[in-house]
Design a protein around this motif. Structure first.
Motif, PDB file in Angstrom:
ATOM      1  N   ARG A  55       0.866  -1.069  -0.029  1.00 58.86           N
ATOM      2  CA  ARG A  55      -0.074   0.029   0.077  1.00 58.86           C
ATOM      3  C   ARG A  55       0.903   0.981   0.028  1.00 58.86           C
ATOM      4  N   LEU A  56       0.414   2.301  -0.402  1.00 56.75           N
ATOM      5  CA  LEU A  56       0.864   3.570  -0.526  1.00 56.75           C
ATOM      6  C   LEU A  56       0.555   4.625   0.463  1.00 56.75           C
ATOM      7  N   LEU A  57       1.281   5.239   1.330  1.00 57.34           N
ATOM      8  CA  LEU A  57       1.267   6.154   2.590  1.00 57.34           C
ATOM      9  C   LEU A  57       1.197   7.556   1.627  1.00 57.34           C
ATOM     10  N   VAL A  58       0.256   8.254   1.887  1.00 59.59           N
ATOM     11  CA  VAL A  58       0.209   9.790   1.064  1.00 59.59           C
ATOM     12  C   VAL A  58      -0.176  10.727   2.301  1.00 59.59           C
ATOM     13  N   GLY A  59       0.604  11.681   2.431  1.00 60.02           N
ATOM     14  CA  GLY A  59       0.297  12.734   3.334  1.00 60.02           C
ATOM     15  C   GLY A  59      -0.636  13.605   2.558  1.00 60.02           C
ATOM     16  N   THR A  60      -1.975  14.133   3.311  1.00 61.62           N
ATOM     17  CA  THR A  60      -2.660  15.058   2.485  1.00 61.62           C
ATOM     18  C   THR A  60      -3.664  15.690   3.658  1.00 61.62           C
ATOM     19  N   GLY A  61      -4.413  16.455   3.122  1.00 58.75           N
ATOM     20  CA  GLY A  61      -5.237  17.378   4.002  1.00 58.75           C
ATOM     21  C   GLY A  61      -6.625  16.824   3.685  1.00 58.75           C
ATOM     22  N   SER A  62      -7.650  17.687   4.339  1.00 58.10           N
ATOM     23  CA  SER A  62      -8.981  17.075   4.143  1.00 58.10           C
ATOM     24  C   SER A  62     -10.153  18.243   4.352  1.00 58.10           C
ATOM     25  N   THR A  63      -9.682  19.329   3.930  1.00 56.04           N
ATOM     26  CA  THR A  63     -10.488  20.629   4.544  1.00 56.04           C
ATOM     27  C   THR A  63     -10.522  21.471   3.261  1.00 56.04           C
ATOM     28  N   LEU A  83      -4.817  12.219  -7.724  1.00 63.68           N
ATOM     29  CA  LEU A  83      -3.390  11.715  -8.132  1.00 63.68           C
ATOM     30  C   LEU A  83      -3.130  11.045  -7.111  1.00 63.68           C
ATOM     31  N   ALA A  84      -3.134  10.881  -6.043  1.00 67.05           N
ATOM     32  CA  ALA A  84      -2.901   9.717  -5.209  1.00 67.05           C
ATOM     33  C   ALA A  84      -3.430   8.448  -5.684  1.00 67.05           C
ATOM     34  N   ARG A  85      -4.492   8.378  -5.929  1.00 66.84           N
ATOM     35  CA  ARG A  85      -5.259   7.005  -6.409  1.00 66.84           C
ATOM     36  C   ARG A  85      -4.499   6.711  -7.617  1.00 66.84           C
ATOM     37  N   LEU A  86      -4.151   7.558  -8.499  1.00 71.01           N
ATOM     38  CA  LEU A  86      -3.429   7.235  -9.681  1.00 71.01           C
ATOM     39  C   LEU A  86      -2.085   6.546  -9.610  1.00 71.01           C
ATOM     40  N   LEU A  87      -1.508   7.015  -8.597  1.00 71.34           N
ATOM     41  CA  LEU A  87      -0.176   6.379  -8.199  1.00 71.34           C
ATOM     42  C   LEU A  87      -0.260   5.107  -8.030  1.00 71.34           C
ATOM     43  N   ALA A  88      -1.322   4.723  -6.724  1.00 71.40           N
ATOM     44  CA  ALA A  88      -1.529   3.609  -6.327  1.00 71.40           C
ATOM     45  C   ALA A  88      -2.004   2.688  -7.493  1.00 71.40           C
ATOM     46  N   LYS A  89      -2.863   3.057  -8.532  1.00 73.01           N
ATOM     47  CA  LYS A  89      -3.344   2.100  -9.728  1.00 73.01           C
ATOM     48  C   LYS A  89      -1.994   1.924 -10.275  1.00 73.01           C
ATOM     49  N   ASN A  90      -0.859   2.694 -10.503  1.00 67.50           N
ATOM     50  CA  ASN A  90      -0.090   2.456 -11.507  1.00 67.50           C
ATOM     51  C   ASN A  90       0.957   1.409 -10.581  1.00 67.50           C
ATOM     52  N   LEU A  91       0.869   1.713  -8.932  1.00 67.37           N
ATOM     53  CA  LEU A  91       1.790   0.709  -8.365  1.00 67.37           C
ATOM     54  C   LEU A  91       1.343  -0.717  -8.120  1.00 67.37           C
ATOM     55  N   PHE A  92      -0.011  -0.854  -7.996  1.00 65.58           N
ATOM     56  CA  PHE A  92      -0.733  -2.234  -7.814  1.00 65.58           C
ATOM     57  C   PHE A  92      -1.823  -2.514  -8.668  1.00 65.58           C
ATOM     58  N   ASP A  93      -2.122  -1.805  -9.854  1.00 66.41           N
ATOM     59  CA  ASP A  93      -3.099  -1.937 -10.369  1.00 66.41           C
ATOM     60  C   ASP A  93      -4.493  -1.978  -9.659  1.00 66.41           C
ATOM     61  N   ASP A  94      -4.297  -1.082  -8.653  1.00 66.37           N
ATOM     62  CA  ASP A  94      -5.737  -0.779  -7.382  1.00 66.37           C
ATOM     63  C   ASP A  94      -5.785   0.487  -7.006  1.00 66.37           C
ATOM     64  N   PRO A  95      -6.510   1.466  -7.324  1.00 66.31           N
ATOM     65  CA  PRO A  95      -6.349   2.767  -6.745  1.00 66.31           C
ATOM     66  C   PRO A  95      -6.771   3.007  -5.248  1.00 66.31           C
ATOM     67  N   THR A  96      -7.350   1.683  -4.900  1.00 65.71           N
ATOM     68  CA  THR A  96      -7.747   1.769  -3.359  1.00 65.71           C
ATOM     69  C   THR A  96      -6.435   1.377  -2.576  1.00 65.71           C
ATOM     70  N   LYS A  97      -5.574   0.892  -2.953  1.00 66.84           N
ATOM     71  CA  LYS A  97      -4.443   0.414  -2.105  1.00 66.84           C
ATOM     72  C   LYS A  97      -3.654   1.955  -1.863  1.00 66.84           C
TER      73      LYS A  97
END
Length: 298
Positions: A55-63, A83-97
């Motif tokens: 899984r990918l650990l991404v620092g981000t905000g929420s507000t 963009l974070a989900r795009l990175l996960a998709k290209n890493l694991f073929d799964d944008p939820t990871k």
């Protein structure tokens, strides 16, 4: 635009930090420390470590819409989240990871340096000072300030009209020591009214107590998306700054991989995904990259 200090040491944010649509969203969220984050092992790229972790650990905000905020169901969304989900998709073929580590803007660099996250995707302005502490990816947005006008019933319809009107124009913005300076860079004769929040500024525009609302261009575009036909952009932006992601220094393999994903999202195989995000969050129709010779090298 995000928090940063000028040469006099003054904080250069606080004027447009939250769009009027989501100023109160996500209050009270603190830094969420992820489980299982590991320091980079000598000789092993973070890219390999992430693949092994799963899984990918991404620092981000929420507000801060349209960059990162929670929907009605408490799910994160926005351009940074895409963009974070795009990175996960290209890493694991799964944008939820991807595991999002929610943090304030002042935690972006510390979270990288202490290996709490693999990457920060959080509307981070590229500066030479920050580049001494982190390594930036290629930029994915050029931010700036612009003027939001009423589409119907407003006194002015364009920046040129306001500039010609001189001192007859009143521009509203969130209270900040730089407010008048920033307005007068574009409209030297305009009167300036300061308000305590983005919401209050927007209310003043709707009530026609001010002629224009100066905001981050991305926040203005988001408001136009949320209320179609209500607002228009005056057609002029200034004070440009670049948004990019950031990684811990010293790992060219990881940085190059992220840059490859971003570049091919802008110009290649993932362009449709990237263009859909720009359209959804900013109302911007990106032109399809020309095929043939790569124009970015022309």
């Amino acid at each position: 635009m995000d928090e940063r200090k000028d040469e006099a040491g003054l904080v250069r944010r606080g004027l447009f930090g939250l769009s009027a649509v989501g100023a109160a969203a996500g209050a009270g969220l603190g830094l969420l420390a992820p489980a299982g984050a590991t320091a980079q092992t000598l000789g092993k790229s973070r890219l390999q470590m992430i693949k092994e972790r799963g899984r990918l650990l991404v620092g981000t905000g929420s507000t801060n819409p349209p960059w990162h905020f929670e929907d009605a169901n408490g799910q994160l969304q926005g351009m940074d989240i895409d963009l974070a989900r795009l990175l996960a998709k290209n890493l694991f073929d799964d944008p939820t990871k991807v595991e999002f580590v929610l943090q304030g803007s002042d935690a972006r660099i510390p979270s990288l340096i202490t290996d709490k996250v693999d990457i920060v995707v959080q509307w981070m302005t590229v500066t030479a000072g920050r580049a001494q502490q982190v390594e930036f990816t290629i930029p994915y947005y050029r931010e700036g300030v612009s003027l939001l006008l009423l589409a119907r019933g407003g006194k002015y319809k364009s920046f040129d009209e306001m500039k010609s009107a001189g001192a007859s124009v009143t521009v509203g913005g969130m209270q900040n020591v730089f407010l008048e300076e920033w307005v007068h860079k574009a409209l030297p004769q305009a009167r300036v009214d300061a308000f305590e929040s983005p919401d209050a500024t927007l209310q003043a525009l709707n009530a026609r107590r001010v002629d224009a609302y100066m905001a981050d261009q991305s926040a203005g575009r988001w408001l136009m998306q949320q209320a179609p036909g209500r607002f228009i952009d005056a057609g002029y932006g200034w004070m440009p700054n670049s948004y990019a992601s950031a990684v811990k220094p010293g790992d060219p393999v990881w940085l190059n991989w992220v840059n490859t994903v971003y570049k091919e999202a802008m110009m290649g195989v993932d362009f449709d995904y990237f263009a859909a995000s720009y359209k959804k969050w900013f109302g911007i129709e990106l032109p399809t990259p020309k095929i043939g010779f790569p124009t970015e090298f022309a």
